[in-house]
Design a protein around this motif. Structure first.
Motif, mmCIF file in Angstrom:
data_model
loop_
_atom_site.group_PDB
_atom_site.id
_atom_site.type_symbol
_atom_site.label_atom_id
_atom_site.label_comp_id
_atom_site.label_asym_id
_atom_site.label_seq_id
_atom_site.Cartn_x
_atom_site.Cartn_y
_atom_site.Cartn_z
ATOM 1 N N MET A 1 44.548 45.593 18.210
ATOM 2 C CA MET A 1 43.211 45.164 18.607
ATOM 3 C C MET A 1 43.214 44.743 20.072
ATOM 4 S SD MET A 1 40.863 42.020 17.136
ATOM 5 C CE MET A 1 41.887 40.776 17.937
ATOM 6 N N VAL A 2 42.218 45.173 20.815
ATOM 7 C CA VAL A 2 42.075 44.795 22.214
ATOM 8 C C VAL A 2 41.522 43.378 22.307
ATOM 9 C CG1 VAL A 2 40.900 45.324 24.380
ATOM 10 C CG2 VAL A 2 41.714 47.182 22.924
ATOM 11 N N SER A 3 42.109 42.555 23.168
ATOM 12 C CA SER A 3 41.619 41.201 23.410
ATOM 13 C C SER A 3 41.102 41.091 24.838
ATOM 14 C CB SER A 3 42.736 40.172 23.192
ATOM 15 O OG SER A 3 43.154 40.153 21.844
ATOM 16 N N ALA A 4 40.116 40.228 25.043
ATOM 17 C CA ALA A 4 39.605 39.980 26.390
ATOM 18 C C ALA A 4 40.731 39.447 27.266
ATOM 19 C CB ALA A 4 38.452 38.987 26.330
ATOM 20 N N ASN A 5 40.788 39.896 28.525
ATOM 21 C CA ASN A 5 41.867 39.457 29.398
ATOM 22 C C ASN A 5 41.419 39.388 30.857
ATOM 23 O OD1 ASN A 5 42.314 42.126 30.692
ATOM 24 N ND2 ASN A 5 43.079 42.729 28.673
ATOM 25 N N GLN A 6 42.314 38.896 31.692
ATOM 26 C CA GLN A 6 42.032 38.659 33.104
ATOM 27 C C GLN A 6 41.577 39.917 33.831
ATOM 28 O OE1 GLN A 6 44.452 36.067 36.209
ATOM 29 N NE2 GLN A 6 45.535 37.962 35.804
ATOM 30 N N GLU A 7 42.226 41.045 33.556
ATOM 31 C CA GLU A 7 41.904 42.276 34.276
ATOM 32 C C GLU A 7 40.469 42.734 34.009
ATOM 33 O OE1 GLU A 7 43.466 43.787 36.571
ATOM 34 O OE2 GLU A 7 45.375 42.714 36.490
ATOM 35 N N MET A 8 39.948 42.422 32.834
ATOM 36 C CA MET A 8 38.567 42.793 32.523
ATOM 37 C C MET A 8 37.583 42.008 33.381
ATOM 38 S SD MET A 8 38.909 42.985 28.378
ATOM 39 C CE MET A 8 39.996 44.186 27.589
ATOM 40 N N VAL A 9 37.868 40.708 33.582
ATOM 41 C CA VAL A 9 37.000 39.892 34.436
ATOM 42 C C VAL A 9 37.115 40.349 35.888
ATOM 43 C CG1 VAL A 9 36.354 37.560 35.107
ATOM 44 C CG2 VAL A 9 37.362 37.957 32.866
ATOM 45 N N VAL A 10 38.327 40.640 36.328
ATOM 46 C CA VAL A 10 38.532 41.137 37.693
ATOM 47 C C VAL A 10 37.713 42.402 37.917
ATOM 48 C CG1 VAL A 10 40.234 42.186 39.243
ATOM 49 C CG2 VAL A 10 40.792 40.081 38.006
ATOM 50 N N TYR A 11 37.700 43.285 36.936
ATOM 51 C CA TYR A 11 36.949 44.538 37.057
ATOM 52 C C TYR A 11 35.447 44.275 37.165
ATOM 53 C CZ TYR A 11 35.603 49.390 36.101
ATOM 54 O OH TYR A 11 35.070 50.658 36.169
ATOM 55 N N ASP A 189 39.117 32.052 41.982
ATOM 56 C CA ASP A 189 40.356 32.518 41.358
ATOM 57 C C ASP A 189 40.468 34.035 41.452
ATOM 58 O OD1 ASP A 189 41.085 29.874 40.548
ATOM 59 O OD2 ASP A 189 39.634 30.046 38.908
ATOM 60 N N TYR A 190 39.333 34.705 41.367
ATOM 61 C CA TYR A 190 39.314 36.159 41.555
ATOM 62 C C TYR A 190 39.776 36.513 42.965
ATOM 63 C CZ TYR A 190 37.104 40.532 43.052
ATOM 64 O OH TYR A 190 36.851 41.761 43.628
ATOM 65 N N VAL A 191 39.252 35.813 43.978
ATOM 66 C CA VAL A 191 39.629 36.082 45.367
ATOM 67 C C VAL A 191 41.129 35.865 45.560
ATOM 68 C CG1 VAL A 191 39.358 35.295 47.754
ATOM 69 C CG2 VAL A 191 37.343 35.595 46.303
ATOM 70 N N SER A 192 41.655 34.775 45.004
ATOM 71 C CA SER A 192 43.090 34.494 45.122
ATOM 72 C C SER A 192 43.919 35.569 44.435
ATOM 73 C CB SER A 192 43.409 33.124 44.507
ATOM 74 O OG SER A 192 42.747 32.091 45.198
ATOM 75 N N TYR A 193 43.449 36.007 43.267
ATOM 76 C CA TYR A 193 44.177 37.034 42.513
ATOM 77 C C TYR A 193 44.221 38.348 43.287
ATOM 78 C CZ TYR A 193 45.257 40.377 38.807
ATOM 79 O OH TYR A 193 45.827 41.378 38.064
ATOM 80 N N GLY A 199 46.620 42.259 48.375
ATOM 81 C CA GLY A 199 46.642 41.935 49.791
ATOM 82 C C GLY A 199 45.297 42.103 50.455
ATOM 83 N N GLU A 200 44.204 41.967 49.679
ATOM 84 C CA GLU A 200 42.854 42.171 50.198
ATOM 85 C C GLU A 200 42.089 40.854 50.249
ATOM 86 O OE1 GLU A 200 40.825 44.951 47.757
ATOM 87 O OE2 GLU A 200 42.303 46.548 48.007
ATOM 88 N N ASP A 201 41.190 40.754 51.221
ATOM 89 C CA ASP A 201 40.215 39.670 51.271
ATOM 90 C C ASP A 201 38.871 40.247 50.857
ATOM 91 O OD1 ASP A 201 41.853 37.536 52.203
ATOM 92 O OD2 ASP A 201 41.833 38.441 54.193
ATOM 93 N N LYS A 202 38.377 39.836 49.689
ATOM 94 C CA LYS A 202 37.132 40.399 49.173
ATOM 95 C C LYS A 202 35.930 39.740 49.829
ATOM 96 C CE LYS A 202 37.037 43.123 46.589
ATOM 97 N NZ LYS A 202 37.160 44.592 46.723
ATOM 98 N N SER A 203 34.977 40.551 50.262
ATOM 99 C CA SER A 203 33.741 40.045 50.847
ATOM 100 C C SER A 203 32.682 41.121 50.753
ATOM 101 C CB SER A 203 33.948 39.647 52.312
ATOM 102 O OG SER A 203 34.329 40.778 53.080
#
Length: 251
Positions: A1-11, A189-193, A199-203
């Motif tokens: 079973m698939v569980s919600a995870n960090q990568e889904m929120v990042v996406y 936390d997304y920006v830090s991740y 190695g990117e600065d999101k903006s």
């Protein structure tokens, strides 16, 4: 079973920022699957409790990569209860993804546990002879401090029923309960991740936040007209269309 995870929120954050920048989001870091899902955006300012800014998903199983891409934007920009999220709000946002599981019919409208089960109710409006339905995710009733009956009554109002709520009507509800896994991440936390892993600065690039927000409004409304519906008839039509498309507000 698939569980919600960090990568889904990042996406979901990747998708929203890519929308503002008119670019493609990076590929997701999670595997494909088929599940019902929801995306919830909340906004917290000056340490206050986060307040809802959008929450939309589907109760039907669908491919989760396309699902999170679509509902990240739909919940941020098309939740009829709120104005579209503007780019300038990004630093204050947190995102929660939910994967729904374990659907089962309840014996009656009280056959569920607060904090464990989400609910789907379906019923026929006795005043208009129309079908109505609504859902709450498992965390909603506990967060609001509701009893089971208060949660059910709130769901009936959310479904668009404005008449008197009686015990007889509650007992005629078709109630389905379900469970979920969820994952929440704040924008900081997304920006830090992203900085740590890519190695990117999101903006948001280019236009000002106000210009971007105006562009979003234009896209949603198909022109200069307001995207928000002001009459009850229009609102009912939107609810019907969203039900046909499998879109649900769950918060």
């Amino acid at each position: 079973m698939v569980s919600a995870n960090q990568e889904m929120v990042v996406y979901c954050f990747d998708t929203l920022i890519a929308h503002y920048n008119s670019e493609q989001a990076p590929p997701p870091g999670f595997e494909e699957g088929q599940h019902p899902l929801f995306v919830t955006w909340k906004k917290a300012v000056n340490g206050a409790e986060p307040r809802l800014r959008g929450c939309i998903g589907t109760l039907e199983a669908r491919c989760i990569v396309n699902g999170f891409r679509d509902y990240a934007l739909t919940s941020a920009l098309r939740d009829r209860r709120f104005p579209p999220i503007q780019a300038k709000e990004l630093p204050y946002l947190e995102c929660t993804v939910s994967i729904l599981t374990d659907y089962e019919p309840a014996l009656n409208y009280l056959d569920w546990e607060i904090g464990k089960h989400g609910l789907i109710i379906e019923f026929t409006d006795p005043d208009y002879n129309t079908r109505r339905s609504a859902t709450y995710l498992p965390e909603v009733a506990a967060h609001e401090g509701w009893t089971k009956t208060e949660a059910i009554d709130s769901l009936m109002r959310k479904a668009g029923f404005n008449g008197a709520i009686s015990e007889s009507l509650r007992n005629r509800l078709r109630t389905t309960r379900y469970q979920s896994t969820l994952y929440t991440m704040h924008y900081r936390d997304y920006v830090s991740y992203v900085k740590m892993t890519r190695g990117e600065d999101k903006s948001v690039q280019g236009s000002s936040s106000n210009s971007i927000a105006n562009g979003v409004l234009s896209i949603i409304s198909g022109g200069a007209a307001s995207p928000f519906l002001n009459t009850k008839d229009d609102d009912d039509l939107l609810v019907i269309r969203w039900m046909e498309e499998g879109l649900y507000e769950s918060c």
